[in-house]
Design a protein around this motif. Structure first.
Motif, PDB file in Angstrom:
ATOM      1  N   LEU B  61       0.820  -1.208   0.000  1.00 14.25           N
ATOM      2  CA  LEU B  61       0.000   0.000   0.000  1.00 14.25           C
ATOM      3  C   LEU B  61       0.853   1.257   0.000  1.00 14.25           C
ATOM      4  N   THR B  62       2.147   1.130   0.320  1.00 12.90           N
ATOM      5  CA  THR B  62       3.032   2.291   0.207  1.00 12.90           C
ATOM      6  C   THR B  62       3.783   2.269  -1.118  1.00 12.90           C
ATOM      7  N   GLY B  63       3.403   1.356  -2.007  1.00 11.90           N
ATOM      8  CA  GLY B  63       3.999   1.343  -3.343  1.00 11.90           C
ATOM      9  C   GLY B  63       5.116   0.343  -3.552  1.00 11.90           C
ATOM     10  N   LYS B  64       5.351  -0.526  -2.585  1.00  9.80           N
ATOM     11  CA  LYS B  64       6.412  -1.521  -2.783  1.00  9.80           C
ATOM     12  C   LYS B  64       5.877  -2.725  -3.554  1.00  9.80           C
ATOM     13  N   LYS B  65       6.817  -3.439  -4.196  1.00 13.11           N
ATOM     14  CA  LYS B  65       6.466  -4.714  -4.805  1.00 13.11           C
ATOM     15  C   LYS B  65       6.952  -5.789  -3.843  1.00 13.11           C
ATOM     16  N   VAL B  66       6.055  -6.645  -3.415  1.00 13.02           N
ATOM     17  CA  VAL B  66       6.404  -7.566  -2.346  1.00 13.02           C
ATOM     18  C   VAL B  66       6.305  -9.020  -2.785  1.00 13.02           C
ATOM     19  N   PHE B  67       7.382  -9.775  -2.522  1.00 16.40           N
ATOM     20  CA  PHE B  67       7.352 -11.219  -2.688  1.00 16.40           C
ATOM     21  C   PHE B  67       7.268 -11.831  -1.293  1.00 16.40           C
ATOM     22  N   VAL B  68       6.412 -12.832  -1.164  1.00 14.41           N
ATOM     23  CA  VAL B  68       6.230 -13.496   0.117  1.00 14.41           C
ATOM     24  C   VAL B  68       6.518 -14.976  -0.101  1.00 14.41           C
ATOM     25  N   TYR B  69       7.353 -15.573   0.738  1.00 16.08           N
ATOM     26  CA  TYR B  69       7.816 -16.941   0.464  1.00 16.08           C
ATOM     27  C   TYR B  69       7.596 -17.869   1.645  1.00 16.08           C
ATOM     28  N   SER B  70       7.023 -19.016   1.354  1.00 15.58           N
ATOM     29  CA  SER B  70       7.018 -20.087   2.337  1.00 15.58           C
ATOM     30  C   SER B  70       6.625 -21.385   1.639  1.00 15.58           C
ATOM     31  N   ILE B  71       6.543 -22.436   2.393  1.00 11.51           N
ATOM     32  CA  ILE B  71       6.054 -23.710   1.876  1.00 11.51           C
ATOM     33  C   ILE B  71       4.546 -23.533   1.668  1.00 11.51           C
ATOM     34  N   ILE B  72       4.040 -24.101   0.585  1.00 11.71           N
ATOM     35  CA  ILE B  72       2.683 -23.768   0.146  1.00 11.71           C
ATOM     36  C   ILE B  72       1.606 -23.767   1.231  1.00 11.71           C
ATOM     37  N   PRO B  73       1.402 -24.820   2.011  1.00 11.30           N
ATOM     38  CA  PRO B  73       0.311 -24.739   2.997  1.00 11.30           C
ATOM     39  C   PRO B  73       0.478 -23.579   3.978  1.00 11.30           C
ATOM     40  N   PHE B  74       1.714 -23.228   4.325  1.00  9.66           N
ATOM     41  CA  PHE B  74       1.903 -22.133   5.268  1.00  9.66           C
ATOM     42  C   PHE B  74       1.669 -20.789   4.599  1.00  9.66           C
ATOM     43  N   ALA B  75       2.062 -20.714   3.320  1.00 11.60           N
ATOM     44  CA  ALA B  75       1.930 -19.447   2.593  1.00 11.60           C
ATOM     45  C   ALA B  75       0.510 -19.173   2.131  1.00 11.60           C
ATOM     46  N   MET B  77      -2.584 -21.341   3.335  1.00 12.98           N
ATOM     47  CA  MET B  77      -3.680 -21.780   4.182  1.00 12.98           C
ATOM     48  C   MET B  77      -3.649 -21.146   5.561  1.00 12.98           C
ATOM     49  N   ARG B  78      -2.441 -21.067   6.120  1.00 12.26           N
ATOM     50  CA  ARG B  78      -2.295 -20.481   7.457  1.00 12.26           C
ATOM     51  C   ARG B  78      -2.804 -19.042   7.484  1.00 12.26           C
ATOM     52  N   CYS B  79      -2.643 -18.365   6.381  1.00 12.99           N
ATOM     53  CA  CYS B  79      -2.962 -16.932   6.325  1.00 12.99           C
ATOM     54  C   CYS B  79      -3.991 -16.660   5.238  1.00 12.99           C
ATOM     55  N   PHE B  80      -4.873 -17.599   5.001  1.00 16.71           N
ATOM     56  CA  PHE B  80      -5.828 -17.450   3.903  1.00 16.71           C
ATOM     57  C   PHE B  80      -6.705 -16.218   4.078  1.00 16.71           C
ATOM     58  N   GLU B  81      -7.134 -15.955   5.295  1.00 17.57           N
ATOM     59  CA  GLU B  81      -8.010 -14.806   5.492  1.00 17.57           C
ATOM     60  C   GLU B  81      -7.287 -13.497   5.193  1.00 17.57           C
TER      61      GLU B  81
END
Lengths: 269, 305
Positions: B61-75, B77-81
């Motif tokens: 929201l401040t204009g950055k391009k963000v990559f977020v990395y983890s193992i699929i279920p954690f990336a 499902m854990r944070c689906f909401e």
């Protein structure tokens, strides 16, 4: 236009009651308790300009307790972000003001409504400003009950560890949550000690008292601590409507048209 | 696949000071260089995926391009909401790099498998899903999406996947790549399992004289129905293969597309079924046991001819 804070708060409460849809709008008590805090933030504390709502230098306010959106909408309206025409569409069919805070409303930075999201997003803003050496501040208003959500604690740990000193959290401690008092559901007292232990600078005030609000923000401004700040603001849920004050039901009960009209008579001056 | 993507992003971070990389405490042996070179913009948020996704939103929201990395279920499902309410609802420039598609994590077992991720992410508006089949396609995807500023999910394998393409391949990611041509039906596949499907298609042709077209679909969402119709309508037998559940993945995409048009084509979805996999083994062993290796795929498809 009157600019002293008690008058502004009075006016915001009038706008809140006036915008409520009879028999429809809920969360009234939740909005009424935070009026003084919002008035101080938007009229004294935060660097915002309603004419340039996307100014890159602006301070950021996130209403993490999104169900109190009406208080934010009324404050933004009073501050000049939009007119009363828009405010009157609150909770109406086809309007653009839903009961939970939404970015469809000018001045709202984040759409919220599910508790436990606002603080993490605020941390994101804070990291960005810190890394870019910007002076923007980030204010996040949370509810006390909201601390049940584990996601907040992830954000709390992170902010404390990373010494995010441009992040200021205000907690609306009105002592009620969804289905009981905060003490009977999950008693987190002493909450300030817990936050201290996570390396936050903590403050306790009467959240409906303007002079205490002014004083705490001054203290924070002058604080040399490299720490995120949190203000536990004790408030009265439903403040401004006598039969709602300190009642859990003020979270849920809507008002009939007759009661709304009656209450509004108190605001005719 | 994963290492090539990381290298690509690393290069990007050198050129563009707006790029951030967040990890949920993963990256040992993989992200060390990035961590050392960009101490401000590489952030290990700790084992806290909900916070990670919220922070990503705030940064974006401040204009950055963000990559977020983890193992699929954690990336995912854990944070689906958070993906739903923060990333997707606000339509921000966050790319979720999910490692370990399908059964990549083999012996680590069920908590680390990714058999539902396409299903759940497909259900979110504003989400784009990219599922490359090998390192070349993965790197092509980085290029293809480099100016993309909306929520994006990269479904990555791990490393040393068999190659489907090569450095000279001219990609058409939008429509999907045609890998084989045949008149007896069509197979659509996605992801790292495509290398098995290629082998299966060749066995079916050489040994059993069953000639099938084979398309590799890597952009699973959004998908233009025309692209599905062009490949599938009138082909009588359509097979989909994915290292993912048969519920909600590529198979469902095809079924959904064809369901509203007049067609007598049958669609047979190959993937994992409705039970948790209690068998223990490496990815290759599990694929064999579940009939998702080339021989298992051949056997399943032959039944229809």
């Amino acid at each position: 236009m009157k600019t002293d804070l008690p008058d502004i708060a009075f006016s915001i409460r009038e706008m809140i009651i006036s915008s409520l849809v009879p028999n429809e709008s809920h969360h009234i008590g939740c909005s009424l308790s935070i009026v003084e805090i919002l008035a101080h933030l938007y009229f004294r504390e935060m660097k915002v300009n309603p004419k340039t709502p996307s100014d890159a230098d602006r301070d950021i306010f996130i209403l993490s307790k999104g169900h109190a959106a009406l208080a934010l909408y009324a404050t933004l309206c009073k501050r000049g972000f939009f007119g009363r025409d828009l405010l009157s569409t609150y909770d109406t069919d086809g309007g653009q003001m839903p009961e939970h805070a939404n970015t469809s409303v000018p001045g709202v930075e984040l759409s919220t409504g599910s508790l436990g999201h606002g603080l993490s997003v605020g941390v994101g803003f804070s990291v960005s400003f810190t890394n870019d050496k910007r002076d923007n501040k980030v204010f996040v208003l949370m509810s006390d009950g909201e601390f049940n959500e584990g996601s907040n604690w992830e954000a709390i740990m992170f902010a404390g560890h990373h010494k995010l000193s441009n992040l200021i959290v205000i907690v609306d401690v009105n002592n009620f949550q969804g289905f009981g008092s905060t003490e009977e559901v999950i008693d987190l007292n002493p909450l300030d000690t817990k936050l201290k232990n996570f390396n936050w600078e903590t403050h306790n005030i009467d959240g409906n008292n303007f002079s205490e609000i002014k004083s705490v923000f001054l203290k924070i401004k002058n604080s040399k601590n490299l720490m995120p700040k949190i203000i536990f603001a004790k408030t009265i849920k439903g403040k401004g409507i006598s039969f709602f004050e300190n009642k859990l039901e003020s979270h849920y009960k809507s008002l009939s048209l007759e009661v709304k009209k009656e209450l509004l008579e108190n605001y005719e001056k | 696949m994963r290492n090539d993507i990381i290298l690509g992003i690393h290069e990007r971070m050198k050129e563009d000071k707006n790029v951030y990389f967040l990890t949920g405490d993963l990256g040992y042996g993989v992200l060390d260089d990035m961590k050392n070179e960009f101490p401000d913009r590489f952030i290990n948020v700790g084992i806290a995926e909900q916070n990670m996704m919220g922070i990503a939103t705030g940064l974006a929201l401040t204009g950055k391009k963000v990559f977020v990395y983890s193992i699929i279920p954690f990336a995912t499902m854990r944070c689906f909401e958070q993906i739903r309410n923060d990333v997707c609802y606000h339509d921000v420039d966050v790319t979720i790099l999910g490692a370990g598609s399908g059964l990549s994590y083999g012996i680590l077992s069920s908590t680390h498998f990714a058999l539902e991720d396409i299903a759940i992410l497909r259900s979110l508006p504003n989400m784009t899903i990219f599922s490359p089949s090998d390192r070349y396609e993965a790197v092509e995807g980085l290029k293809y999406f480099q100016n993309f500023k909306h929520p994006l999910y990269f479904r990555i394998g791990k490393k040393d996947e068999p190659e489907v393409y090569d450095e000279n391949t001219k990609f058409n990611l939008r429509e999907g790549m045609k890998l084989r041509d045949g008149k007896d039906g069509v197979i659509l596949s996605t992801g790292a399992i495509t290398s098995e499907v290629v082998k299966a298609a060749d066995i079916l042709k050489e040994k059993y004289k069953i000639c099938l077209s084979l398309y590799n679909i890597s952009i699973i969402k959004p998908i233009k129905e025309n692209h599905i119709f062009d490949k599938c309508l009138g082909k009588k037998l359509i097979f989909t293969v994915e290292e993912h559940g048969v519920v909600g993945g590529l198979g469902s995409v095809v079924v959904e597309a064809l369901s509203e048009v007049k067609s007598t084509d049958r669609i047979i979805r190959l993937g994992t079924k409705d039970f948790f996999i209690k068998t223990v083994g490496t990815q290759n062993f599990l694929r064999k046991k579940l009939g998702l290796d080339c021989n298992g795929i051949v056997k399943k498809i032959r039944k229809y001819y």
